[in-house]
Enzyme design. Structure first.
Site, PDB file in Angstrom:
ATOM      1  N   LEU A  17       0.813  -1.221   0.000  1.00  0.00           N
ATOM      2  CA  LEU A  17       0.000   0.000   0.000  1.00  0.00           C
ATOM      3  C   LEU A  17       0.842   1.264   0.000  1.00  0.00           C
ATOM      4  O   LEU A  17       1.960   1.298   0.504  1.00  0.00           O
ATOM      5  CB  LEU A  17      -0.927   0.010   1.225  1.00  0.00           C
ATOM      6  CG  LEU A  17      -1.802  -1.225   1.420  1.00  0.00           C
ATOM      7  CD1 LEU A  17      -2.643  -1.064   2.675  1.00  0.00           C
ATOM      8  CD2 LEU A  17      -2.658  -1.495   0.200  1.00  0.00           C
ATOM      9  N   ASP A  18       0.226   2.320  -0.526  1.00  0.00           N
ATOM     10  CA  ASP A  18       0.849   3.638  -0.457  1.00  0.00           C
ATOM     11  C   ASP A  18       0.205   4.432   0.681  1.00  0.00           C
ATOM     12  O   ASP A  18      -0.604   3.893   1.453  1.00  0.00           O
ATOM     13  CB  ASP A  18       0.743   4.373  -1.799  1.00  0.00           C
ATOM     14  CG  ASP A  18      -0.691   4.588  -2.255  1.00  0.00           C
ATOM     15  OD1 ASP A  18      -1.617   4.502  -1.429  1.00  0.00           O
ATOM     16  OD2 ASP A  18      -0.875   4.860  -3.458  1.00  0.00           O
ATOM     17  N   GLY A  19       0.524   5.694   0.779  1.00  0.00           N
ATOM     18  CA  GLY A  19       0.002   6.538   1.849  1.00  0.00           C
ATOM     19  C   GLY A  19      -1.502   6.753   1.806  1.00  0.00           C
ATOM     20  O   GLY A  19      -2.097   7.208   2.786  1.00  0.00           O
TER      21      GLY A  19
END
Length: 144
Positions: A17-19
Site C-alpha cells: 500500500l501507499d500513503g
C-alpha cells in the site's frame, strides 16, 4: 479460460500500500512480473526453446490501465498470456481481477527476443516462433 493463460492468486498485504491506503501503482508491475514467471513455469517448452536458441525476453514497452483500487486484504488473480506475435516483437497481456470479479488493472507488455551473443534484438523465428504462436489467445479469453 484457455490453458494458455496462466493464473496466480495473491492477497494484498500492508507493504503493497501507499500513503492513501491502496496498492501503489509500482506494485502492479511486481504483480504482473509474478504472473509472467508463473506463465513461464507453466510453459517449460517455451523456456527450453529460448535457451536452445540463445534468446531471452526483453521488455521494451508497458502500457497499464488502472481501473479500480485494490486494498489491503483483497484477494487478486493475475492472469497472463500472449495475445500477439509479430516478426520482431510480441505482446503479453495481463489482467488483475479482484475476487468479486472487478477488473483492477490490465496491461499490454511488448517484448523482443534478445540474441544473447550479439546483444541485440532478433527476429522471432523457428521453433521459438512456433511455440509462441501455439500459445496465442485473444484478449476476450481473459474474461471467460
Amino acid at each position: 479460460m484457455s490453458e494458455s493463460i496462466s493464473q496466480v492468486s495473491m492477497r494484498v498485504r500492508g507493504y503493497h500500500l501507499d500513503g492513501y491506503g491502496h496498492v501503489n501503482n509500482a506494485r502492479y508491475l511486481e504483480f504482473m512480473e509474478e504472473g509472467r514467471w508463473a506463465f513461464f513455469d507453466e510453459h517449460p517448452r517455451l523456456i527450453k526453446q529460448l535457451h536452445k536458441a540463445g534468446r531471452a525476453f526483453v521488455v521494451v514497452n508497458l502500457n497499464i490501465d488502472y481501473r479500480a483500487a485494490a486494498l489491503q486484504g483483497d484477494d487478486l488473480r493475475v492472469l497472463t498470456g500472449i495475445v500477439d506475435v509479430g516478426e520482431r516483437s510480441a505482446i503479453c497481456h495481463h489482467r488483475i481481477v479482484r475476487e468479486d470479479g472487478t477488473l483492477v488493472a490490465q496491461a499490454d507488455l511488448t517484448f523482443v527476443l534478445l540474441d544473447m551473443q550479439a546483444n541485440k534484438a532478433a527476429a522471432i523465428e523457428g521453433e521459438v516462433r512456433e511455440v509462441l504462436l501455439g500459445l496465442v489467445v485473444s484478449k476476450e479469453a481473459f474474461a471467460a
